[in-house]
Write a protein that holds these residues in place. Structure first.
Motif, PDB file in Angstrom:
ATOM      1  N   UNK A   1       0.853  -1.193   0.000  1.00 44.73           N
ATOM      2  CA  UNK A   1       0.000   0.000   0.000  1.00 44.73           C
ATOM      3  C   UNK A   1       0.890   1.243   0.000  1.00 44.73           C
ATOM      4  N   UNK A   2       1.160   1.807  -1.169  1.00 40.77           N
ATOM      5  CA  UNK A   2       1.953   3.033  -1.166  1.00 40.77           C
ATOM      6  C   UNK A   2       1.147   4.170  -0.554  1.00 40.77           C
TER       7      UNK A   2
ATOM      8  N   UNK B   1       3.144   8.928  -5.582  1.00 44.36           N
ATOM      9  CA  UNK B   1       3.116   7.780  -4.678  1.00 44.36           C
ATOM     10  C   UNK B   1       4.506   7.551  -4.101  1.00 44.36           C
ATOM     11  N   UNK B   2       4.534   6.847  -2.960  1.00 42.74           N
ATOM     12  CA  UNK B   2       5.793   6.640  -2.252  1.00 42.74           C
ATOM     13  C   UNK B   2       6.523   5.373  -2.680  1.00 42.74           C
ATOM     14  N   UNK B   3       5.980   4.643  -3.648  1.00 48.77           N
ATOM     15  CA  UNK B   3       6.656   3.449  -4.168  1.00 48.77           C
ATOM     16  C   UNK B   3       7.785   3.868  -5.107  1.00 48.77           C
ATOM     17  N   UNK B   4       8.663   2.910  -5.416  1.00 56.78           N
ATOM     18  CA  UNK B   4       9.821   3.214  -6.259  1.00 56.78           C
ATOM     19  C   UNK B   4       9.408   3.653  -7.664  1.00 56.78           C
TER      20      UNK B   4
ATOM     21  N   UNK C   1       9.194   4.137   0.145  1.00 58.16           N
ATOM     22  CA  UNK C   1       8.678   3.587   1.400  1.00 58.16           C
ATOM     23  C   UNK C   1       7.220   3.214   1.180  1.00 58.16           C
ATOM     24  N   UNK C   2       6.966   1.932   1.196  1.00 58.88           N
ATOM     25  CA  UNK C   2       5.627   1.415   0.928  1.00 58.88           C
ATOM     26  C   UNK C   2       5.142   0.654   2.153  1.00 58.88           C
ATOM     27  N   UNK C   3       3.979   0.999   2.641  1.00 61.88           N
ATOM     28  CA  UNK C   3       3.381   0.234   3.719  1.00 61.88           C
ATOM     29  C   UNK C   3       2.931  -1.118   3.158  1.00 61.88           C
ATOM     30  N   UNK C   4       2.746  -2.068   4.028  1.00 61.59           N
ATOM     31  CA  UNK C   4       2.245  -3.373   3.619  1.00 61.59           C
ATOM     32  C   UNK C   4       1.437  -3.971   4.754  1.00 61.59           C
ATOM     33  N   UNK C   5       0.504  -4.817   4.375  1.00 61.02           N
ATOM     34  CA  UNK C   5      -0.283  -5.582   5.332  1.00 61.02           C
ATOM     35  C   UNK C   5       0.000  -7.056   5.055  1.00 61.02           C
ATOM     36  N   UNK C   6       0.272  -7.808   6.118  1.00 62.07           N
ATOM     37  CA  UNK C   6       0.593  -9.217   5.933  1.00 62.07           C
ATOM     38  C   UNK C   6      -0.053 -10.097   6.988  1.00 62.07           C
ATOM     39  N   UNK C   7      -0.148 -11.370   6.680  1.00 61.07           N
ATOM     40  CA  UNK C   7      -0.815 -12.335   7.547  1.00 61.07           C
ATOM     41  C   UNK C   7       0.199 -13.112   8.381  1.00 61.07           C
ATOM     42  N   UNK C   8      -0.151 -13.282   9.667  1.00 63.82           N
ATOM     43  CA  UNK C   8       0.711 -13.981  10.611  1.00 63.82           C
ATOM     44  C   UNK C   8      -0.127 -14.916  11.471  1.00 63.82           C
TER      45      UNK C   8
ATOM     46  N   UNK D   1      -6.281   1.433  -4.163  1.00 63.26           N
ATOM     47  CA  UNK D   1      -4.862   1.760  -4.200  1.00 63.26           C
ATOM     48  C   UNK D   1      -3.974   0.699  -3.586  1.00 63.26           C
ATOM     49  N   UNK D   2      -4.454  -0.542  -3.507  1.00 62.89           N
ATOM     50  CA  UNK D   2      -3.696  -1.633  -2.900  1.00 62.89           C
ATOM     51  C   UNK D   2      -3.232  -2.614  -3.979  1.00 62.89           C
TER      52      UNK D   2
END
Length: 329
Positions: free
Chosen positions: A128-129, A227-230, A253-260, A294-295
């Motif tokens: 998610x940038x 956007x903050x992505x490369x 700098x890109x935020x991310x959401x991940x599963x744990x 935007x994801x």
């Protein structure tokens, strides 16, 4: 900093190794009841939205309902702690973010109420940038113009964030360091008041998640610059990357959401969950709806995601140290 937590995690793993008959039975039939995803942020936010968009395709793959539980507070820490303390049976998993998982250890040290490294990584969910966003009245229409304005008015411009150490804060810190400009940081306790102040012009700019600001941009109350992505992202084709401006080529700098999953969850269950998550992320309808927000779906193997989290943690730790960011209470 987390010796005690690591010790408890190792004990949990040791206990999981001595699989009881009930545990072995659970592995054979998993899942035979609903799976719960803990979202550590309030309903309606980006994490909650992504969890709900993926719940239905995950249900189709698992053959069981997937329910979302919002346990908000402390920038995702309370939800992560609840997931960490859940039974290691695959029926409770966390949708966490770069903030509490990768930046949290450096920001909070021994005060972080869980050990991110003890989680079992399942898969990244989405990248998610953030979107560099200004109030509509700010007379800058490109990254170059914004930097020129900041240099002409040193210390007068401001950028708002969701709080000290928040990914929006780190976005701004990296931006000012690479651009070699001074823009004052204004932390908020959340995004509602911040976005209102951006729209009104009381704060110059922010680095915001697309789901929160795209409606305001479409209404003409704000304008997005980059956007903050490369590089430019397929999910946000109308916006260049900050790095497209040559002096800012190092910016990303890109935020991310991940599963744990909780520590000690048996590998066959981890593999089954990974399969369901990856299938959901590759579902065309889910992908379309995520792109509207935007994801960018980012399915990974468990090994790939473990390596990704380690790299992200190293990168954010270095930035936080170099910037001297501290959270004292």
């Amino acid at each position: 900093m987390i010796t005690g937590l690591r010790r408890r995690s190792l004990l949990a793993l040791a206990g999981a190794g001595a699989a009881s008959p009930s545990a072995l039975h659970a592995q054979g039939v998993f899942p035979d009841r609903p799976v719960r995803i803990i979202a550590g942020f309030a309903a309606g936010g980006g994490v909650d939205l992504v969890a709900r968009l993926l719940a239905e395709p995950m249900r189709a793959n698992l053959g069981q309902a997937v329910v979302i539980e919002n346990i908000a507070g402390a920038g995702g820490q309370i939800g992560a702690q609840a997931a960490m303390r859940s039974p290691a049976d695959g029926y409770t998993i966390l949708l966490g973010t770069a903030g509490e998982i990768a930046a949290g250890p450096q920001l909070y040290g021994s005060r972080l109420p869980f050990d991110p490294a003890a989680f079992e990584p399942l898969s990244c969910g989405v990248r998610v940038p953030n979107l560099l966003t200004l109030g509509a009245s700010i007379p800058a229409n490109s990254v170059a113009e914004l930097i020129a304005m900041a240099r002409a008015r040193p210390g007068e411009l401001t950028y708002g964030s969701g709080g000290v150490g928040n990914l929006t804060h780190l976005n701004g810190e990296l931006f000012t360091r690479i651009a070699d400009i001074k823009i004052e940081h204004v932390p908020y306790r959340g995004t509602g008041a911040l976005l209102s102040d951006i729209a009104s012009g009381r704060v110059t700019m922010t680095f915001a998640g697309p789901p929160g600001v795209l409606p305001l941009i479409r209404e003409g109350r704000m304008k997005g610059l980059a956007v903050t992505s490369r590089s430019r992202m397929a999910s946000l084709p109308d916006y260049p990357a900050i790095a497209d401006y040559p002096p800012m080529a190092a910016y990303e700098m890109v935020n991310w959401y991940g599963f744990f999953a909780p520590p000690g969850t048996p590998p066959p269950i981890l593999d089954r969950l990974n399969t369901a998550i990856v299938a959901a992320l590759r579902d065309p309808e889910a992908g379309r709806r995520l792109a509207e927000q935007g994801c960018e779906p980012a399915p990974m193997t468990r090994t790939e995601f473990r390596s990704f989290v380690a790299t992200e943690t190293t990168s954010l730790t270095r930035l936080i140290r170099d910037a001297g960011i501290r959270i004292d209470s």
